[in-house]
Design an enzyme around this catalytic site. Sequence first.
Site, PDB file in Angstrom:
ATOM      1  N   GLY B  54       0.809  -1.202   0.000  1.00  0.00           N
ATOM      2  CA  GLY B  54       0.000   0.000   0.000  1.00  0.00           C
ATOM      3  C   GLY B  54       0.845   1.256   0.000  1.00  0.00           C
ATOM      4  O   GLY B  54       2.017   1.232   0.380  1.00  0.00           O
ATOM      5  N   HIS B  57       3.818   4.613   2.983  1.00  0.00           N
ATOM      6  CA  HIS B  57       4.949   4.086   3.760  1.00  0.00           C
ATOM      7  C   HIS B  57       6.298   4.537   3.206  1.00  0.00           C
ATOM      8  O   HIS B  57       7.314   3.913   3.494  1.00  0.00           O
ATOM      9  CB  HIS B  57       4.915   2.559   3.771  1.00  0.00           C
ATOM     10  CG  HIS B  57       3.679   1.967   4.351  1.00  0.00           C
ATOM     11  ND1 HIS B  57       3.313   2.164   5.653  1.00  0.00           N
ATOM     12  CD2 HIS B  57       2.713   1.183   3.804  1.00  0.00           C
ATOM     13  CE1 HIS B  57       2.182   1.505   5.898  1.00  0.00           C
ATOM     14  NE2 HIS B  57       1.793   0.908   4.784  1.00  0.00           N
ATOM     15  N   HIS B 219       0.006   0.023  10.332  1.00  0.00           N
ATOM     16  CA  HIS B 219      -1.292   0.590   9.957  1.00  0.00           C
ATOM     17  C   HIS B 219      -2.121   0.878  11.196  1.00  0.00           C
ATOM     18  O   HIS B 219      -3.322   1.104  11.103  1.00  0.00           O
ATOM     19  CB  HIS B 219      -2.051  -0.368   9.046  1.00  0.00           C
ATOM     20  CG  HIS B 219      -1.246  -0.845   7.894  1.00  0.00           C
ATOM     21  ND1 HIS B 219      -0.611  -2.060   7.894  1.00  0.00           N
ATOM     22  CD2 HIS B 219      -0.950  -0.248   6.719  1.00  0.00           C
ATOM     23  CE1 HIS B 219       0.047  -2.195   6.752  1.00  0.00           C
ATOM     24  NE2 HIS B 219      -0.134  -1.126   6.027  1.00  0.00           N
TER      25      HIS B 219
END
Lengths: 332, 332
Positions: B54, B57, B219
């Site tokens: 995702g 990051h 997360h």
Amino acid sequence: MKKLINAPENYVTEMLEGLVACHPSLTICGDSQRVVRRSAENTPGKVGIVSGGGSGHLPLFTGYVGQGFIDACAIGNVFEGPAIDSCVDAINAADSGQGVLLLFGNYGGDRMNFEMASELVAMDDIVTATVLGNDDVASASPEEASKRRGVAGLIYAYKIAGAKAEQLATLEEVARVAQKAVDATRSIGIALAPCRLPSSTEPNFQIHDNEMEMGMGIHGEPGLWRSELKSADETVAEMLNLILADLPLAAGDRVSVLLNGLGATPLEELFILFRRANQLLADRGVEVVAPIVGNMATSMEMAGASLSILKLDDELEALLTAPGVCPFWRVG
Amino acid sequence: MKKLINAPENYVTEMLEGLVACHPSLTICGDSQRVVRRSAENTPGKVGIVSGGGSGHLPLFTGYVGQGFIDACAIGNVFEGPAIDSCVDAINAADSGQGVLLLFGNYGGDRMNFEMASELVAMDDIVTATVLGNDDVASASPEEASKRRGVAGLIYAYKIAGAKAEQLATLEEVARVAQKAVDATRSIGIALAPCRLPSSTEPNFQIHDNEMEMGMGIHGEPGLWRSELKSADETVAEMLNLILADLPLAAGDRVSVLLNGLGATPLEELFILFRRANQLLADRGVEVVAPIVGNMATSMEMAGASLSILKLDDELEALLTAPGVCPFWRVG
């Protein structure tokens, strides 16, 4: 603004110990143990370059000690200039008999202490020259440009002076290109949220949840205006306009761009800001060379960013792109 | 958690555009334009290495595309795995006919989509192998280590697999050293403050002003326990103990240490944490090789840090210290 620290009075010492433990190319030296120098022996015949400033801005200042950058750095407490004896120790560490360039940001305390240090080392026949970073266009008008503070753009002067010194140029020549880099660099910052000094329980300034401040200094010095938070594209366009009012650029010009994070602003947002700055410069026919996006000069956990532009000519571009290596910037 | 962004739905696209505009060694490719690959042509005879995950990051994951690292990376929306077609495009981009290693963190969605993609490319006779990063010791017990999530320690596997692939090793060999790196890596994170997703108005978790959470995922996945904020030295000692319970080290062992910032925690504090980790390892007679301190795997403006330890043997150390270059990590 929670901090992962130990006793606040040990903050700088422990930070420096961690820095050199991670980067064996750096060594702590000086009676005060507040100087970082290259671990390598000085290059015979090379002009030394010294910088200094307060702690709390990593990688500035100590992270730019390296080959083709600065040779030694005197560091003070958080947001406080280095002590005179640290400045003297840094100059002694950098000296190889060819003179030492003192290259630091235009702040009163730093200026005073480096001036005193240069008088002290003169008694040992060490010749110094001084060049002051004053890239922050928000900190004084063009008519009073010499009063401007130095911010992130100072690292361009490090790189350019450092590359010239590697050529074994004279102190006069190294100082000349450092001044040329300073004269060709402009910066402006935008602040979204404050930081907190390790010894304090309060943030270093107050700002509302939906506000931003254009032109705020890296210690929270007041900027030009506050407004509601704008979009990234609007924000960077205004930052660029403030720089271009002071450093006109024409089609065909070549510049380097530094999109710097102040600490807590994510790299994703820095790239979104850089994207637009790059587009706006391309729209004007200006070519961006060797751009830098990242946290290069911070104020601990302050949120925000700064934009710096260095207008290049052939000499500056060659020095900017010459090989050099320090823990946080590597070229070639 | 103020954001310098434009429309949230353009966040990933604009971030990628800024990334490749700054780093010409990277190119966006694929129908979805959600793949970053090396701009250089693939090396004939080299196994390709693909990762993905995702957004949110950085520098993970796309920032590790480079020579001696990963060849292509499929990227999803913020905190969401990459789409199947992006995984397929990334594999195609990395393939030179010698097979492709899929090397990514152990998250259900990522696993499912890469598995589907590997079946699709198999129809084009592209052979793949998969190695999953699962370094987070807080995310499952030793008995269920295969359920652990991958966090910052994944970059060690990138470096080691990338160096092996540069030697033109077979897919089997590249996968073997990647798995060996994963098996020798443990991480744990500490969270102090949340981030906010670009599309949301709320933080991704709640935590009190004087609290920290040990073992929280990147997360905001729940960790092991919350407590009052402790000192840096206490905090890192507890982090190290949690790792050592899972990865015993003896005098004479050699390790690399990654002291990673999650986003908003200043570099000064990372060095203060590293200093103590380094001391504690030295006290046990463990030697630290090629340490890394910095923001290498973040969660936007989340505050906190993670500690990763890679236990070395001669093979892993040689691959870790072999030359390699990507925008955020350079060796040699």
